[in-house]
Design a protein around this motif. Structure first.
Motif, short mmCIF file in Angstrom:
data_model
loop_
_atom_site.label_atom_id
_atom_site.label_comp_id
_atom_site.label_asym_id
_atom_site.label_seq_id
_atom_site.Cartn_x
_atom_site.Cartn_y
_atom_site.Cartn_z
N LEU A 150 -3.12 2.62 -8.79
CA LEU A 150 -3.22 4.22 -9.09
C LEU A 150 -3.75 4.34 -9.84
O LEU A 150 -4.65 5.81 -8.83
CB LEU A 150 -1.78 4.13 -8.46
N ALA A 151 -3.54 4.77 -11.05
CA ALA A 151 -4.38 5.68 -12.12
C ALA A 151 -5.52 5.63 -12.04
O ALA A 151 -6.55 6.39 -12.37
CB ALA A 151 -3.34 5.42 -13.06
N ALA A 152 -6.18 4.37 -11.75
CA ALA A 152 -7.58 4.16 -11.92
C ALA A 152 -8.39 4.73 -11.28
O ALA A 152 -9.58 5.37 -11.04
CB ALA A 152 -8.18 2.46 -11.78
N ARG A 153 -8.55 4.55 -9.69
CA ARG A 153 -8.81 4.88 -8.59
C ARG A 153 -8.25 6.27 -8.80
O ARG A 153 -9.73 6.62 -8.29
CB ARG A 153 -7.87 4.12 -7.64
N SER A 154 -7.57 7.51 -8.93
CA SER A 154 -7.31 8.00 -8.93
C SER A 154 -8.23 8.88 -9.97
O SER A 154 -8.73 9.68 -9.39
CB SER A 154 -5.94 8.99 -8.90
#
Length: 174
Positions: A150-154
């Motif tokens: 989630l953090a990486a895609r954000s």
């Protein structure tokens, strides 16, 4: 820029795959539990099959499905309220979307760190699930990996948005 787009695409596909598998497993456990309870009732208790730990299996599978689906659909996750945003300039809307994505990135990082620490703590204590006695460490670690996704895609979409914004376009123009 193409590398970021491709990476985001494949990470989204990975999130969709994990969410799909988790949902299929969740539905399978639920259906098996319902059918075995029905069989128990229809046979007046002579066939006593049951799905052990179905409640905890469903709860952990739901957690995996939700985290993976959030990561897979991060660029589509903001709810746009037209009554408030329809007269705003497009550049402002994109900046506002970028702020939300930064918030999701921070949330993903914080959840990753918290779950990873909890996994280490559970492994040290030998913590297991209540019914099935499954070690909690790997469950928390997998949740941490999904939060990192989630953090990486954000972050990727924040970077893509800022890169496109400097060129005059928006992150949602695909």
């Amino acid at each position: 820029m193409q590398l970021l787009t491709t990476t985001s695409h494949w990470l989204a596909r990975l999130g969709q795959l994990v969410a799909g598998i988790a949902l299929l497993a969740l539905m399978s456990v639920t259906m098996a539990d319902v059918l075995t309870r029905l069989l128990f009732r229809l046979t007046a208790g002579s066939v006593n099959w049951s799905v052990s730990g179905s409640v905890e299996l469903v709860s952990y599978l739901m957690m995996f499905a939700l985290l993976a689906a959030m990561a897979a659909n991060i660029e589509k996750s903001q709810v746009v309220v037209e009554a408030f945003s329809h007269r705003l300039p497009e550049a402002f809307k994109q900046r506002l979307g970028g702020i939300y994505l930064i918030g999701f990135c921070v949330l993903g990082v914080l959840m990753t760190l918290g779950l990873w620490q909890e996994a280490a703590s559970a492994a040290r204590r030998g913590q297991v699930t209540q019914d099935l006695r499954i070690p909690m460490g790997p469950i928390y670690q997998f949740g941490a990996v999904l939060c990192a996704l989630l953090a990486a895609r954000s972050l990727i979409h924040v970077l893509l948005g800022s890169l496109f914004a400097t060129e005059g376009g928006g992150a949602n123009e695909q």
